[in-house]
Design a protein around this motif. Structure first.
Motif, PDB file in Angstrom:
ATOM      1  N   GLN A 112      -1.146  -1.355   4.770  1.00 10.52           N
ATOM      2  CA  GLN A 112      -0.659  -0.145   4.140  1.00 10.52           C
ATOM      3  C   GLN A 112      -1.058   1.072   4.947  1.00 10.52           C
ATOM      4  O   GLN A 112      -2.127   1.124   5.543  1.00 10.52           O
ATOM      5  CB  GLN A 112      -1.211  -0.004   2.729  1.00 10.52           C
ATOM      6  CG  GLN A 112      -0.669  -1.026   1.757  1.00 10.52           C
ATOM      7  CD  GLN A 112      -1.266  -0.857   0.382  1.00 10.52           C
ATOM      8  OE1 GLN A 112      -2.427  -0.527   0.246  1.00 10.52           O
ATOM      9  NE2 GLN A 112      -0.457  -1.089  -0.635  1.00 10.52           N
ATOM     10  N   SER A 113      -0.182   2.059   4.949  1.00 10.31           N
ATOM     11  CA  SER A 113      -0.506   3.296   5.643  1.00 10.31           C
ATOM     12  C   SER A 113      -1.484   4.101   4.813  1.00 10.31           C
ATOM     13  O   SER A 113      -1.680   3.848   3.626  1.00 10.31           O
ATOM     14  CB  SER A 113       0.761   4.116   5.888  1.00 10.31           C
ATOM     15  OG  SER A 113       1.211   4.666   4.662  1.00 10.31           O
ATOM     16  N   GLU A 167       0.211   5.551   1.759  1.00 10.19           N
ATOM     17  CA  GLU A 167       0.412   4.604   0.666  1.00 10.19           C
ATOM     18  C   GLU A 167      -0.876   4.400  -0.116  1.00 10.19           C
ATOM     19  O   GLU A 167      -0.860   4.342  -1.340  1.00 10.19           O
ATOM     20  CB  GLU A 167       0.918   3.274   1.198  1.00 10.19           C
ATOM     21  CG  GLU A 167       2.339   3.323   1.690  1.00 10.19           C
ATOM     22  CD  GLU A 167       2.747   2.072   2.416  1.00 10.19           C
ATOM     23  OE1 GLU A 167       1.895   1.456   3.091  1.00 10.19           O
ATOM     24  OE2 GLU A 167       3.920   1.710   2.323  1.00 10.19           O
ATOM     25  N   LEU A 168      -1.990   4.280   0.599  1.00 11.97           N
ATOM     26  CA  LEU A 168      -3.269   4.117  -0.083  1.00 11.97           C
ATOM     27  C   LEU A 168      -3.603   5.370  -0.878  1.00 11.97           C
ATOM     28  O   LEU A 168      -4.074   5.290  -2.009  1.00 11.97           O
ATOM     29  CB  LEU A 168      -4.376   3.809   0.920  1.00 11.97           C
ATOM     30  CG  LEU A 168      -4.358   2.417   1.522  1.00 11.97           C
ATOM     31  CD1 LEU A 168      -5.426   2.301   2.599  1.00 11.97           C
ATOM     32  CD2 LEU A 168      -4.563   1.366   0.460  1.00 11.97           C
ATOM     33  N   ARG A 203      -1.496   7.455  -2.160  1.00 16.19           N
ATOM     34  CA  ARG A 203      -0.592   7.491  -3.320  1.00 16.19           C
ATOM     35  C   ARG A 203      -1.098   6.536  -4.391  1.00 16.19           C
ATOM     36  O   ARG A 203      -1.077   6.853  -5.589  1.00 16.19           O
ATOM     37  CB  ARG A 203       0.832   7.126  -2.887  1.00 16.19           C
ATOM     38  CG  ARG A 203       1.832   7.091  -4.034  1.00 16.19           C
ATOM     39  CD  ARG A 203       1.974   8.469  -4.646  1.00 16.19           C
ATOM     40  NE  ARG A 203       3.015   8.525  -5.644  1.00 16.19           N
ATOM     41  CZ  ARG A 203       2.810   8.514  -6.962  1.00 16.19           C
ATOM     42  NH1 ARG A 203       1.588   8.430  -7.440  1.00 16.19           N
ATOM     43  NH2 ARG A 203       3.811   8.584  -7.795  1.00 16.19           N
ATOM     44  N   ALA A 204      -1.549   5.361  -3.989  1.00 19.56           N
ATOM     45  CA  ALA A 204      -2.068   4.387  -4.942  1.00 19.56           C
ATOM     46  C   ALA A 204      -3.298   4.935  -5.653  1.00 19.56           C
ATOM     47  O   ALA A 204      -3.457   4.759  -6.868  1.00 19.56           O
ATOM     48  CB  ALA A 204      -2.390   3.075  -4.234  1.00 19.56           C
ATOM     49  N   HIS A 243      -2.186   7.517  -8.169  1.00 21.10           N
ATOM     50  CA  HIS A 243      -1.654   6.848  -9.357  1.00 21.10           C
ATOM     51  C   HIS A 243      -2.776   6.339 -10.249  1.00 21.10           C
ATOM     52  O   HIS A 243      -2.754   6.533 -11.466  1.00 21.10           O
ATOM     53  CB  HIS A 243      -0.743   5.690  -8.964  1.00 21.10           C
ATOM     54  CG  HIS A 243      -0.422   4.802 -10.120  1.00 21.10           C
ATOM     55  ND1 HIS A 243       0.434   5.172 -11.127  1.00 21.10           N
ATOM     56  CD2 HIS A 243      -0.892   3.574 -10.445  1.00 21.10           C
ATOM     57  CE1 HIS A 243       0.492   4.201 -12.025  1.00 21.10           C
ATOM     58  NE2 HIS A 243      -0.301   3.229 -11.628  1.00 21.10           N
ATOM     59  N   TRP A 250       2.541  14.366  -8.096  1.00 18.41           N
ATOM     60  CA  TRP A 250       2.364  13.866  -6.729  1.00 18.41           C
ATOM     61  C   TRP A 250       3.079  14.763  -5.721  1.00 18.41           C
ATOM     62  O   TRP A 250       2.534  15.118  -4.687  1.00 18.41           O
ATOM     63  CB  TRP A 250       2.855  12.433  -6.617  1.00 18.41           C
ATOM     64  CG  TRP A 250       2.860  11.925  -5.213  1.00 18.41           C
ATOM     65  CD1 TRP A 250       3.942  11.629  -4.457  1.00 18.41           C
ATOM     66  CD2 TRP A 250       1.719  11.681  -4.382  1.00 18.41           C
ATOM     67  NE1 TRP A 250       3.553  11.206  -3.211  1.00 18.41           N
ATOM     68  CE2 TRP A 250       2.195  11.224  -3.136  1.00 18.41           C
ATOM     69  CE3 TRP A 250       0.353  11.794  -4.570  1.00 18.41           C
ATOM     70  CZ2 TRP A 250       1.344  10.894  -2.091  1.00 18.41           C
ATOM     71  CZ3 TRP A 250      -0.495  11.465  -3.512  1.00 18.41           C
ATOM     72  CH2 TRP A 250       0.002  11.018  -2.292  1.00 18.41           C
TER      73      TRP A 250
END
Length: 58
Positions: free
Chosen positions: A7-8, A11-12, A14-15, A18, A45
């Motif tokens: 994962q970029s 992405e991490l 964003r996770a 969340h 976000w």
């Protein structure tokens, strides 16, 4: 763990966003509002991402 390596950073990030956002809405009283909560999270976000951009130059 292997999946995490693929994962970029975005992405991490964003996770993580969340996960932290969702903690505020774990009560069952929000169950009927999941779509609204998801829309609110998306808006939050985008706002977060826009605040991190450098200001436009003129």
């Amino acid at each position: 763990m292997e999946q995490l390596r693929k994962q970029s950073a975005a992405e991490l990030e964003r996770a993580e966003f969340h996960e932290r956002f969702a903690r505020s809405f774990t009560d069952a009283r929000f169950d009927g509002l999941r779509d609204a909560v998801a829309a609110l999270e998306e808006l939050a976000w985008r706002q977060h991402c826009e605040q991190r951009r450098p200001p436009p130059t003129h």
